[in-house]
Design an enzyme around this catalytic site. Structure first.
Site, PDB file in Angstrom:
ATOM      1  N   ASN A 162     108.954  -3.732  55.209  1.00 38.77           N
ATOM      2  CA  ASN A 162     109.591  -2.677  54.417  1.00 38.77           C
ATOM      3  C   ASN A 162     110.163  -1.571  55.299  1.00 38.77           C
ATOM      4  O   ASN A 162     109.545  -1.165  56.288  1.00 38.77           O
ATOM      5  CB  ASN A 162     108.576  -2.078  53.439  1.00 38.77           C
ATOM      6  CG  ASN A 162     108.253  -3.028  52.307  1.00 38.77           C
ATOM      7  OD1 ASN A 162     109.128  -3.734  51.834  1.00 38.77           O
ATOM      8  ND2 ASN A 162     107.001  -3.043  51.874  1.00 38.77           N
ATOM      9  N   HIS A 163     111.334  -1.075  54.945  1.00 44.10           N
ATOM     10  CA  HIS A 163     111.978   0.034  55.643  1.00 44.10           C
ATOM     11  C   HIS A 163     111.887   1.296  54.789  1.00 44.10           C
ATOM     12  O   HIS A 163     111.726   1.233  53.567  1.00 44.10           O
ATOM     13  CB  HIS A 163     113.454  -0.275  55.896  1.00 44.10           C
ATOM     14  CG  HIS A 163     113.670  -1.406  56.850  1.00 44.10           C
ATOM     15  ND1 HIS A 163     114.870  -1.596  57.508  1.00 44.10           N
ATOM     16  CD2 HIS A 163     112.869  -2.407  57.274  1.00 44.10           C
ATOM     17  CE1 HIS A 163     114.800  -2.667  58.288  1.00 44.10           C
ATOM     18  NE2 HIS A 163     113.593  -3.181  58.149  1.00 44.10           N
ATOM     19  N   ARG A 164     112.027   2.434  55.449  1.00 47.71           N
ATOM     20  CA  ARG A 164     112.068   3.711  54.731  1.00 47.71           C
ATOM     21  C   ARG A 164     113.292   3.724  53.809  1.00 47.71           C
ATOM     22  O   ARG A 164     114.409   3.417  54.223  1.00 47.71           O
ATOM     23  CB  ARG A 164     112.143   4.852  55.742  1.00 47.71           C
ATOM     24  CG  ARG A 164     112.305   6.217  55.152  1.00 47.71           C
ATOM     25  CD  ARG A 164     112.091   7.304  56.201  1.00 47.71           C
ATOM     26  NE  ARG A 164     112.787   7.013  57.440  1.00 47.71           N
ATOM     27  CZ  ARG A 164     112.532   7.607  58.616  1.00 47.71           C
ATOM     28  NH1 ARG A 164     111.580   8.520  58.689  1.00 47.71           N
ATOM     29  NH2 ARG A 164     113.203   7.292  59.698  1.00 47.71           N
TER      30      ARG A 164
END
Length: 212
Positions: free
Chosen positions: A83-85
């Site tokens: 997951n990315h910001r």
């Protein structure tokens, strides 16, 4: 007397080397797998851990899989490290490339972490299924080949597609409730052996008999 295959064997049937009991080959403490659960891959039967990706200890998430699950070739468990910001203008992970960009490393509360991925007991995965972070799959579920599981799957349901959706329940409500109460996967090997014919049927009457 032996009541079935050795749960501590890597390859429980020497004639089928593509089948591996996963719990006997995993090395990561953040992966928990129950007895008799197998991965089937003729090219790399002992390589299940390679299919648990983006799994970093600092995230603290675990993959938990129950007993007696059947996992087909090419199944992927994508963990929270993928997951990315998303609360910022860009989702690009500048920080992983260092060279000064690490000054923008996200904090844990800025990442969309979804917790542990949990698979129940007696779950069957077809080939090339992808399971996304934080999903819970109930006991007795069947996941069709090539599905992408992005949300929870109830017990004793057949689910498939991209995104994966429940297609239908496997049994009526009465039999499903009975099986969830039975929890046959927790029985000792001798009791499972003695009741194999009943477990390999869909007969509610027979199930009721062994509950008594």
């Amino acid at each position: 007397m032996q009541y079935g295959p050795d749960p501590n064997a890597i390859h429980p049937n020497p004639n089928i080397p593509s089948v591996c009991y996963i719990k006997n080959v995993i090395t990561r403490p953040t992966i928990e797998v129950g007895a008799y659960t197998y991965y089937d891959d003729p090219e790399d039967s002992e390589g299940f851990e390679k299919h648990v990706t983006h799994h970093y200890e600092f995230n603290g998430d675990r993959l938990i899989i129950g007993k007696f699950c059947a996992i087909g070739k090419g199944v992927e468990f994508i963990m929270n490290g993928a997951n990315h910001r998303m609360c910022s203008v860009t989702t690009y992970p500048f920080n992983i490339f260092a060279c000064g960009w690490e000054k923008c490393t996200p904090t844990m509360d800025e990442l969309p972490l979804k917790g542990d991925t949990v698979v129940g007991n007696d779950v069957w995965f077809g080939q090339n299924v992808t399971v996304l972070p934080g999903v819970h799959i109930g006991d007795g579920a069947i996941i069709a080949a090539n599905s992408v599981v992005s949300s929870d799957v109830p017990p004793y349901c057949i689910a498939g597609g991209n995104p994966c959706r429940v297609i239908r329940p496997r049994f009526n409500e009465e039999l499903t409730a009975c099986l969830l109460e039975l929890k046959w996967w927790d029985w000792p090997a001798e009791k499972i052996f003695r009741n194999l014919e009943t477990l390999c049927s869909g007969d509610l009457g027979k199930i009721r008999e062994i509950q008594e």
